[in-house]
Design a protein around this motif. Structure first.
Motif, PDB file in Angstrom:
ATOM      1  N   ALA A 140       0.860  -1.204   0.000  1.00  0.00           N
ATOM      2  CA  ALA A 140       0.000   0.000   0.000  1.00  0.00           C
ATOM      3  C   ALA A 140       0.889   1.245   0.000  1.00  0.00           C
ATOM      4  N   GLU A 141       0.451   2.263  -0.737  1.00  0.00           N
ATOM      5  CA  GLU A 141       1.260   3.482  -0.851  1.00  0.00           C
ATOM      6  C   GLU A 141       1.334   4.230   0.483  1.00  0.00           C
ATOM      7  N   PHE A 142       0.245   4.167   1.258  1.00  0.00           N
ATOM      8  CA  PHE A 142       0.233   4.862   2.548  1.00  0.00           C
ATOM      9  C   PHE A 142      -0.290   3.919   3.625  1.00  0.00           C
ATOM     10  N   LYS A 143       0.438   3.883   4.732  1.00  0.00           N
ATOM     11  CA  LYS A 143       0.007   3.012   5.844  1.00  0.00           C
ATOM     12  C   LYS A 143      -0.004   3.811   7.138  1.00  0.00           C
ATOM     13  N   PHE A 144      -1.113   3.700   7.842  1.00  0.00           N
ATOM     14  CA  PHE A 144      -1.212   4.350   9.147  1.00  0.00           C
ATOM     15  C   PHE A 144      -1.539   3.302  10.191  1.00  0.00           C
ATOM     16  N   PHE A 145      -1.000   3.489  11.384  1.00  0.00           N
ATOM     17  CA  PHE A 145      -1.342   2.621  12.512  1.00  0.00           C
ATOM     18  C   PHE A 145      -1.854   3.538  13.610  1.00  0.00           C
ATOM     19  N   LEU A 146      -3.141   3.385  13.897  1.00  0.00           N
ATOM     20  CA  LEU A 146      -3.803   4.284  14.832  1.00  0.00           C
ATOM     21  C   LEU A 146      -3.855   3.642  16.215  1.00  0.00           C
ATOM     22  N   VAL A 147      -3.373   4.347  17.226  1.00  0.00           N
ATOM     23  CA  VAL A 147      -3.405   3.815  18.591  1.00  0.00           C
ATOM     24  C   VAL A 147      -4.031   4.854  19.511  1.00  0.00           C
ATOM     25  N   ALA A 148      -4.378   4.443  20.731  1.00  0.00           N
ATOM     26  CA  ALA A 148      -4.853   5.378  21.757  1.00  0.00           C
ATOM     27  C   ALA A 148      -4.783   4.653  23.095  1.00  0.00           C
ATOM     28  N   ASP A 149      -4.737   5.421  24.139  1.00  0.00           N
ATOM     29  CA  ASP A 149      -4.725   4.890  25.498  1.00  0.00           C
ATOM     30  C   ASP A 149      -5.943   3.977  25.701  1.00  0.00           C
ATOM     31  N   VAL A 150      -5.745   2.875  26.420  1.00  0.00           N
ATOM     32  CA  VAL A 150      -6.788   1.845  26.529  1.00  0.00           C
ATOM     33  C   VAL A 150      -8.083   2.360  27.186  1.00  0.00           C
ATOM     34  N   ASN A 151      -7.944   3.229  28.199  1.00  0.00           N
ATOM     35  CA  ASN A 151      -9.152   3.738  28.867  1.00  0.00           C
ATOM     36  C   ASN A 151      -9.935   4.683  27.949  1.00  0.00           C
ATOM     37  N   THR A 152      -9.203   5.456  27.172  1.00  0.00           N
ATOM     38  CA  THR A 152      -9.853   6.352  26.202  1.00  0.00           C
ATOM     39  C   THR A 152     -10.591   5.522  25.164  1.00  0.00           C
ATOM     40  N   ARG A 153      -9.975   4.449  24.716  1.00  0.00           N
ATOM     41  CA  ARG A 153     -10.612   3.599  23.700  1.00  0.00           C
ATOM     42  C   ARG A 153     -11.883   2.964  24.263  1.00  0.00           C
ATOM     43  N   ALA A 154     -11.802   2.510  25.521  1.00  0.00           N
ATOM     44  CA  ALA A 154     -12.979   1.875  26.138  1.00  0.00           C
ATOM     45  C   ALA A 154     -14.112   2.890  26.277  1.00  0.00           C
ATOM     46  N   ARG A 155     -13.764   4.118  26.677  1.00  0.00           N
ATOM     47  CA  ARG A 155     -14.779   5.160  26.836  1.00  0.00           C
ATOM     48  C   ARG A 155     -15.469   5.438  25.501  1.00  0.00           C
ATOM     49  N   ARG A 156     -14.669   5.567  24.436  1.00  0.00           N
ATOM     50  CA  ARG A 156     -15.232   5.849  23.100  1.00  0.00           C
ATOM     51  C   ARG A 156     -16.167   4.734  22.652  1.00  0.00           C
ATOM     52  N   ARG A 157     -15.702   3.515  22.831  1.00  0.00           N
ATOM     53  CA  ARG A 157     -16.479   2.349  22.396  1.00  0.00           C
ATOM     54  C   ARG A 157     -17.781   2.262  23.192  1.00  0.00           C
ATOM     55  N   PHE A 158     -17.682   2.559  24.503  1.00  0.00           N
ATOM     56  CA  PHE A 158     -18.852   2.525  25.378  1.00  0.00           C
ATOM     57  C   PHE A 158     -19.887   3.563  24.911  1.00  0.00           C
ATOM     58  N   GLU A 159     -19.425   4.779  24.639  1.00  0.00           N
ATOM     59  CA  GLU A 159     -20.336   5.845  24.186  1.00  0.00           C
ATOM     60  C   GLU A 159     -21.017   5.447  22.877  1.00  0.00           C
ATOM     61  N   GLU A 160     -20.225   4.840  21.998  1.00  0.00           N
ATOM     62  CA  GLU A 160     -20.736   4.411  20.689  1.00  0.00           C
ATOM     63  C   GLU A 160     -21.835   3.356  20.866  1.00  0.00           C
ATOM     64  N   LEU A 161     -21.562   2.367  21.740  1.00  0.00           N
ATOM     65  CA  LEU A 161     -22.529   1.275  21.953  1.00  0.00           C
ATOM     66  C   LEU A 161     -23.785   1.798  22.644  1.00  0.00           C
ATOM     67  N   LYS A 162     -23.575   2.748  23.572  1.00  0.00           N
ATOM     68  CA  LYS A 162     -24.715   3.321  24.290  1.00  0.00           C
ATOM     69  C   LYS A 162     -25.658   4.003  23.296  1.00  0.00           C
ATOM     70  N   LYS A 163     -25.045   4.752  22.379  1.00  0.00           N
ATOM     71  CA  LYS A 163     -25.837   5.460  21.354  1.00  0.00           C
ATOM     72  C   LYS A 163     -26.632   4.464  20.518  1.00  0.00           C
ATOM     73  N   LYS A 164     -26.048   3.286  20.308  1.00  0.00           N
ATOM     74  CA  LYS A 164     -26.717   2.284  19.478  1.00  0.00           C
ATOM     75  C   LYS A 164     -27.688   1.443  20.285  1.00  0.00           C
ATOM     76  N   GLY A 165     -27.867   1.796  21.571  1.00  0.00           N
ATOM     77  CA  GLY A 165     -28.874   1.125  22.386  1.00  0.00           C
ATOM     78  C   GLY A 165     -28.411  -0.179  23.026  1.00  0.00           C
ATOM     79  N   GLU A 166     -27.098  -0.471  22.985  1.00  0.00           N
ATOM     80  CA  GLU A 166     -26.601  -1.703  23.617  1.00  0.00           C
ATOM     81  C   GLU A 166     -26.516  -1.478  25.131  1.00  0.00           C
TER      82      GLU A 166
END
Ligand code: DC
Length: 232
Positions: A140-166
């Motif tokens: 691939a001409e361009f490659k990115f590897f996206l990371v973030a602190d584990v607690n931040t990732r959990a918070r984001r995922r939680f907010e996303e799931l909450k919005k989706k009614g999980e």
């Protein structure tokens, strides 16, 4: 491999912001966007419907006909599995977990590799997942590897799931996420890992706009350097 337009690979763990950033980058560049995690989720749904258990000793043999017949289509934000809209169903946490289990199998990875390479061969695509820069399109001409602190990732995922009614607690999300990342990184075939030539971006303190801006800046800088080199 010759293609007119580049392939942009974005890999990283759960909740690092890959999907939103990839979709936005694709929109800004006028490229198509492929969410390969959604494809593994579709496989999990199809396997579950066929009564296949990921821990069964004969799981790959049992999956053969499911994989052979599988048809996955994207239409904007929607994903269709064998003609059925599974856009909502695919977001359930248990489907993420099942997708992670089935994705460790060689037969599943081989079929997904075939579909993903066919979808991206012409270029002009932003493809996100776990192994795009290492196994699907190592050139691939361009490659990115996206990371973030584990607690931040959990918070984001939680907010996303909450919005989706999980209904799930933030703590459960964190536990499941850590386990899924562990499994995806430890598996033998195409594990989650940064390609040597990928640019790592830590999104912990960045907005999606800032992540996309950082990606665009890297892409433009590389294109400009290549043009300057040609001119010299
Ligand atoms: O990105 P996601 O959370 O929707 O992905 C679900 C699972 O699919 C993930 O835990 C591992 C697997 N996966 C993979 O093995 N390779 C990819 N390129 C994308 C996803």
């Amino acid at each position: 491999m010759s293609r007119k337009e580049p392939i942009i690979a974005i890999d990283g763990p759960v909740g690092a912001g890959k999907s939103v950033a990839a979709r936005e980058l694709a929109r800004a560049l006028g490229f198509s966007y492929l969410n390969t995690g959604a494809m593994y989720r579709a496989v999990a749904i199809a396997a579950r419907a066929a009564g296949v258990n990921p821990d069964d000793a004969k799981v790959e043999a049992r999956l053969a006909s499911v994989l052979e017949a599988i048809k996955i289509k994207f239409d904007g934000e929607k994903i269709f599995l064998n003609g059925r809209d599974v856009s909502e169903e695919k977001n359930a946490p248990e489907i993420g977990d099942l997708a992670s289990r089935f994705s460790a199998l060689g037969a599943v990875r081989a079929r997904m590799r075939e579909l993903q390479r066919a979808a991206g061969a012409a270029g002009g695509v932003v493809m996100e997942g776990r192994d795009i820069g290492t196994a699907i399109f190592p050139d691939a001409e361009f490659k990115f590897f996206l990371v973030a602190d584990v607690n931040t990732r959990a918070r984001r995922r939680f907010e996303e799931l909450k919005k989706k009614g999980e209904s799930i607690s933030e703590h459960e999300v964190l536990d499941q996420m850590v386990e899924r990342d562990r499994r995806d990184s430890a598996r033998e075939l195409a594990p989650l890992k940064r390609a040597d030539d990928a640019i790592e971006i830590d999104s912990t303190k960045l907005s999606i706009d800032a992540v996309v801006a950082a990606m665009k800046a890297k892409i433009n800088a590389r294109i400009k350097a290549a043009k300057d080199l040609k001119r010299a």
